[in-house]
Design an enzyme around this catalytic site. Sequence first.
Site, PDB file in Angstrom:
ATOM      1  N   ARG A  36       0.845  -1.188   0.000  1.00  0.00           N
ATOM      2  CA  ARG A  36       0.000   0.000   0.000  1.00  0.00           C
ATOM      3  C   ARG A  36       0.883   1.242   0.000  1.00  0.00           C
ATOM      4  O   ARG A  36       1.788   1.364   0.835  1.00  0.00           O
ATOM      5  CB  ARG A  36      -0.931   0.022   1.217  1.00  0.00           C
ATOM      6  CG  ARG A  36      -2.002  -1.069   1.180  1.00  0.00           C
ATOM      7  CD  ARG A  36      -3.004  -0.823   0.066  1.00  0.00           C
ATOM      8  NE  ARG A  36      -3.997  -1.874  -0.056  1.00  0.00           N
ATOM      9  CZ  ARG A  36      -3.954  -2.843  -0.962  1.00  0.00           C
ATOM     10  NH1 ARG A  36      -2.923  -2.909  -1.804  1.00  0.00           N
ATOM     11  NH2 ARG A  36      -4.909  -3.748  -1.021  1.00  0.00           N
ATOM     12  N   ARG A  63      -4.772  26.239  -8.018  1.00  0.00           N
ATOM     13  CA  ARG A  63      -4.316  24.947  -7.503  1.00  0.00           C
ATOM     14  C   ARG A  63      -3.608  24.218  -8.635  1.00  0.00           C
ATOM     15  O   ARG A  63      -4.254  23.722  -9.565  1.00  0.00           O
ATOM     16  CB  ARG A  63      -5.494  24.136  -6.969  1.00  0.00           C
ATOM     17  CG  ARG A  63      -6.119  24.709  -5.706  1.00  0.00           C
ATOM     18  CD  ARG A  63      -5.107  24.791  -4.580  1.00  0.00           C
ATOM     19  NE  ARG A  63      -5.722  25.073  -3.281  1.00  0.00           N
ATOM     20  CZ  ARG A  63      -5.030  25.229  -2.176  1.00  0.00           C
ATOM     21  NH1 ARG A  63      -3.707  25.157  -2.189  1.00  0.00           N
ATOM     22  NH2 ARG A  63      -5.642  25.487  -1.030  1.00  0.00           N
ATOM     23  N   ALA A  75      -8.103  28.043   4.532  1.00  0.00           N
ATOM     24  CA  ALA A  75      -7.601  26.769   5.041  1.00  0.00           C
ATOM     25  C   ALA A  75      -6.092  26.720   4.918  1.00  0.00           C
ATOM     26  O   ALA A  75      -5.489  27.505   4.179  1.00  0.00           O
ATOM     27  CB  ALA A  75      -8.231  25.598   4.272  1.00  0.00           C
ATOM     28  N   LEU A  77      -2.242  24.210   6.163  1.00  0.00           N
ATOM     29  CA  LEU A  77      -1.585  23.077   6.793  1.00  0.00           C
ATOM     30  C   LEU A  77      -1.395  23.279   8.293  1.00  0.00           C
ATOM     31  O   LEU A  77      -1.222  24.408   8.765  1.00  0.00           O
ATOM     32  CB  LEU A  77      -0.202  22.862   6.167  1.00  0.00           C
ATOM     33  CG  LEU A  77      -0.151  22.517   4.683  1.00  0.00           C
ATOM     34  CD1 LEU A  77       1.298  22.543   4.204  1.00  0.00           C
ATOM     35  CD2 LEU A  77      -0.789  21.172   4.423  1.00  0.00           C
ATOM     36  N   GLU A  92      -5.070  30.930   9.850  1.00  0.00           N
ATOM     37  CA  GLU A  92      -5.424  30.877   8.433  1.00  0.00           C
ATOM     38  C   GLU A  92      -6.531  31.874   8.087  1.00  0.00           C
ATOM     39  O   GLU A  92      -6.505  32.500   7.032  1.00  0.00           O
ATOM     40  CB  GLU A  92      -5.855  29.459   8.044  1.00  0.00           C
ATOM     41  CG  GLU A  92      -4.740  28.438   8.076  1.00  0.00           C
ATOM     42  CD  GLU A  92      -3.643  28.711   7.050  1.00  0.00           C
ATOM     43  OE1 GLU A  92      -3.881  29.460   6.087  1.00  0.00           O
ATOM     44  OE2 GLU A  92      -2.539  28.166   7.225  1.00  0.00           O
ATOM     45  N   GLU A  96      -5.569  34.592   5.294  1.00  0.00           N
ATOM     46  CA  GLU A  96      -6.188  34.488   3.970  1.00  0.00           C
ATOM     47  C   GLU A  96      -7.361  35.438   3.782  1.00  0.00           C
ATOM     48  O   GLU A  96      -7.608  35.894   2.662  1.00  0.00           O
ATOM     49  CB  GLU A  96      -6.640  33.048   3.709  1.00  0.00           C
ATOM     50  CG  GLU A  96      -5.478  32.077   3.585  1.00  0.00           C
ATOM     51  CD  GLU A  96      -5.877  30.752   2.974  1.00  0.00           C
ATOM     52  OE1 GLU A  96      -7.090  30.515   2.752  1.00  0.00           O
ATOM     53  OE2 GLU A  96      -4.967  29.943   2.703  1.00  0.00           O
ATOM     54  N   GLU A 144      -0.655  32.586  -3.160  1.00  0.00           N
ATOM     55  CA  GLU A 144      -1.374  33.551  -2.314  1.00  0.00           C
ATOM     56  C   GLU A 144      -1.365  34.959  -2.894  1.00  0.00           C
ATOM     57  O   GLU A 144      -2.217  35.779  -2.553  1.00  0.00           O
ATOM     58  CB  GLU A 144      -0.740  33.584  -0.925  1.00  0.00           C
ATOM     59  CG  GLU A 144      -0.852  32.282  -0.151  1.00  0.00           C
ATOM     60  CD  GLU A 144       0.034  32.255   1.072  1.00  0.00           C
ATOM     61  OE1 GLU A 144      -0.215  31.429   1.951  1.00  0.00           O
ATOM     62  OE2 GLU A 144       0.993  33.058   1.142  1.00  0.00           O
TER      63      GLU A 144
END
Length: 202
Positions: A36, A63, A75, A77, A92, A96, A144
Amino acid sequence: MSQDYQVVSTETAYRGAVVSLRLDQVRMSDGSLAEREVVEHPGSVGVLALDDADNVVLVNQYRHPVRARLDELPAGLLDVAGESALAGARRELAEEAGLSAATWHVLLDLHVSPGISTEAIRIYLARDLQPAPPDGDFAAEHEELTLTVRRVPLAEAVQSVLSGAITNAAAVAGLLAADRARSDGWARLRPSDAPWPARPEG
């Protein structure tokens, strides 16, 4: 059940700036072995920010993997050492969207792609919005630099999900969950510090 699947061996095939690729040999429930590929991810947080007029805050950014600009929730990490998920969500939202919020609840927890990745995201509901004080340590970079922010009525955003105009997984889940939770008068929301067993370690 998980005890039916035992990891016999594991190795890291690739380690990147954000994710790593792990190869696990797993004994299946019938005794056979299968490899896997597992993308290890630090986890992330998202914010469904809702103002007093029932408008939701959406960001739009490029993206690269899908070569498109997507409407999303603020959003990011969980890649700051020692930072709680809630603190990450507050950060965030400020970075943002330039916003802070006085009222926070957990809206939902999501395994983004459990067939291949450890990534889990916690989506918060943030209300009682106000402008965030400037953060002199934050400087936008890369994608960004062209990120845009707008407010959309929640009902309109939900319709954009159903029409296929909004496809980001966290945004889809968050918008539908918010619409459902609002119909219950927000009665079943969890507190902002609710346990999150699925958060990836590390």
